[in-house]
Design a protein around this motif. Structure first.
Motif, PDB file in Angstrom:
ATOM      1  N   ILE A 120       0.843  -1.207   0.000  1.00 38.14           N
ATOM      2  CA  ILE A 120       0.000   0.000   0.000  1.00 38.14           C
ATOM      3  C   ILE A 120       0.878   1.258   0.000  1.00 38.14           C
ATOM      4  O   ILE A 120       0.637   2.198  -0.771  1.00 38.14           O
ATOM      5  N   LYS A 121       1.928   1.244   0.844  1.00 35.88           N
ATOM      6  CA  LYS A 121       2.825   2.418   0.902  1.00 35.88           C
ATOM      7  C   LYS A 121       3.468   2.644  -0.456  1.00 35.88           C
ATOM      8  O   LYS A 121       3.580   3.786  -0.917  1.00 35.88           O
ATOM      9  N   GLU A 180       2.303   1.716  -3.407  1.00 33.41           N
ATOM     10  CA  GLU A 180       1.291   2.196  -4.365  1.00 33.41           C
ATOM     11  C   GLU A 180       0.939   3.658  -4.117  1.00 33.41           C
ATOM     12  O   GLU A 180       0.758   4.426  -5.055  1.00 33.41           O
ATOM     13  N   LEU A 181       0.899   4.054  -2.829  1.00 28.08           N
ATOM     14  CA  LEU A 181       0.561   5.449  -2.501  1.00 28.08           C
ATOM     15  C   LEU A 181       1.691   6.386  -2.926  1.00 28.08           C
ATOM     16  O   LEU A 181       1.436   7.478  -3.444  1.00 28.08           O
ATOM     17  N   ARG A 218       1.687   6.883  -6.591  1.00 33.00           N
ATOM     18  CA  ARG A 218       0.581   7.758  -6.986  1.00 33.00           C
ATOM     19  C   ARG A 218       0.956   9.220  -6.846  1.00 33.00           C
ATOM     20  O   ARG A 218       0.593  10.057  -7.664  1.00 33.00           O
TER      21      ARG A 218
END
Lengths: 267, 91
Positions: free
Chosen positions: A258-259, A261-262, A265
């Motif tokens: 998640i980190k 992917e964030l 982004r």
């Protein structure tokens, strides 16, 4: 015994057995999965079917039968509330209050004037208003219970129709919705039954009786296939569904992903 | 679990991560709320609400996501809308 009566009894047995099977199946599921909001639905199927067996075995205990027929629609409204509208605004309270009042008056009229549809005795013209009230009571009960469940189920079917959800689950909504709505429409048949023709096996009552039974069997079959959906039917509905096997992440692995992917982004 | 799929897709859209990661985050929040021994299939509406309101909210705060209240409210609203799935998928 007349053939028409034999056919009538046989058709009654079909829907009673179907609804008892559904009630038994749902009882096991409710206990196993702790889904206790199924209880009103289980009681709905149980009381709807057992009341017929009850009156055949104990014809003298008419008062118990009249009490039994007041509950199924109320139970169905409670099931709809618990399944679709928990913590959500709905017309439930209004429907419940209307049903309780209408069914209480229904109980009193049936008890004192022995009204049934079709009638079992020649009703004096002066008491015709009570016959019409019973028609109204059946109509409003179907409208607030079966129609409400039918419309709500079809509305949710439309909401999830394009979502990535297994098609058999979507079909369950659709079958419950259509089955309930079509069954709800069968109420109109009661309005054609003449109040001055007594006995269910006389013409035209026998025709209307078969029609009502056909709708009841259709409804019971819909509920059977919706709730006890056999594996072959689930497979058929899921034929073109691509099941997505998702990777199960460990906590650290997931948070890292998640980190990553964030941060990608924001770059 | 279709309800997790549905909420996961929504979360993924809102915070811009993959759907598998967002579903994983929801499952992780449920495990955190109720411990490892409660099966996801045994989770009821109130349990989902508590997981979103408590552990998922904290996880989103740790990940420094903006508009957390708005995201949590949206997930809770969708959960309430589609609550019947919890019964329909289980029977």
């Amino acid at each position: 015994m007349q053939l028409t009566v034999v056919i009538n009894y046989s058709l009654q047995v079909v829907w009673i057995v179907l609804q008892l099977i559904v009630a038994t199946f749902l009882s096991f599921k409710a206990i196993k999965t702790k889904r206790y909001n199924l209880i009103p639905l289980i009681l709905f199927f149980l009381i709807s079917s057992l009341r017929i067996i009850f009156i055949v075995i104990f014809p003298s205990l008419l008062i118990i039968f009249i009490i039994m027929i007041q509950f199924p629609n109320i139970l169905l409204v409670i099931f709809t509330k618990l399944t679709f509208f928990k913590y959500k605004k709905s017309p439930f309270k209004a429907f419940l209050i209307i049903l309780i009042i209408v069914r209480f008056i229904d109980f009193v009229i049936r008890l004192y004037f022995q009204i049934s549809i079709p009638m079992t005795y020649i009703l004096p013209e002066s008491n015709l208003i009570y016959y019409h009230y019973i028609l109204f009571s059946i109509g409003i009960s179907y409208l607030l219970s079966h129609f409400w469940l039918g419309i709500v189920a079809l509305k949710y079917y439309n909401t999830i129709k394009s979502a990535n959800i297994e098609p058999w689950i979507k079909k369950r909504y659709q079958i419950i919705g259509l089955g309930s709505l079509i069954y709800g429409f069968s109420i109109l048949i009661y309005y054609f039954i003449p109040y001055d023709v007594i006995d269910i096996s006389s013409y035209p009552n026998i025709i209307y009786s078969y029609l009502i039974l056909s709708f009841t069997i259709f409804y019971s079959l819909c509920m059977y296939f919706a709730w006890i959906m056999p594996k072959w039917l689930k497979k058929l509905f899921n034929k073109e569904f691509q099941e997505f096997l998702e990777k199960e992440f460990e906590e650290n692995e997931l948070l890292e992903l998640i980190k990553k992917e964030l941060s990608e982004r924001t770059q | 679990m279709p309800i997790i799929y549905y909420l996961g897709d929504l979360l993924s859209e809102k915070i811009g991560i993959s759907t598998s990661a967002s579903r994983g985050l929801i499952k992780l929040s449920i495990k955190e709320e109720f411990g490892p021994f409660k099966l996801i299939s045994d989770i009821r509406l109130k349990d989902y609400q508590d997981s979103i309101n408590n552990s998922l909210k904290l996880r989103l705060q740790d990940l420094k996501i903006s508009n957390i209240e708005e995201i949590v409210d949206l997930l809770l609203k969708e959960l309430i809308t589609l609550q019947s799935l919890i019964i329909m998928e289980k029977i």
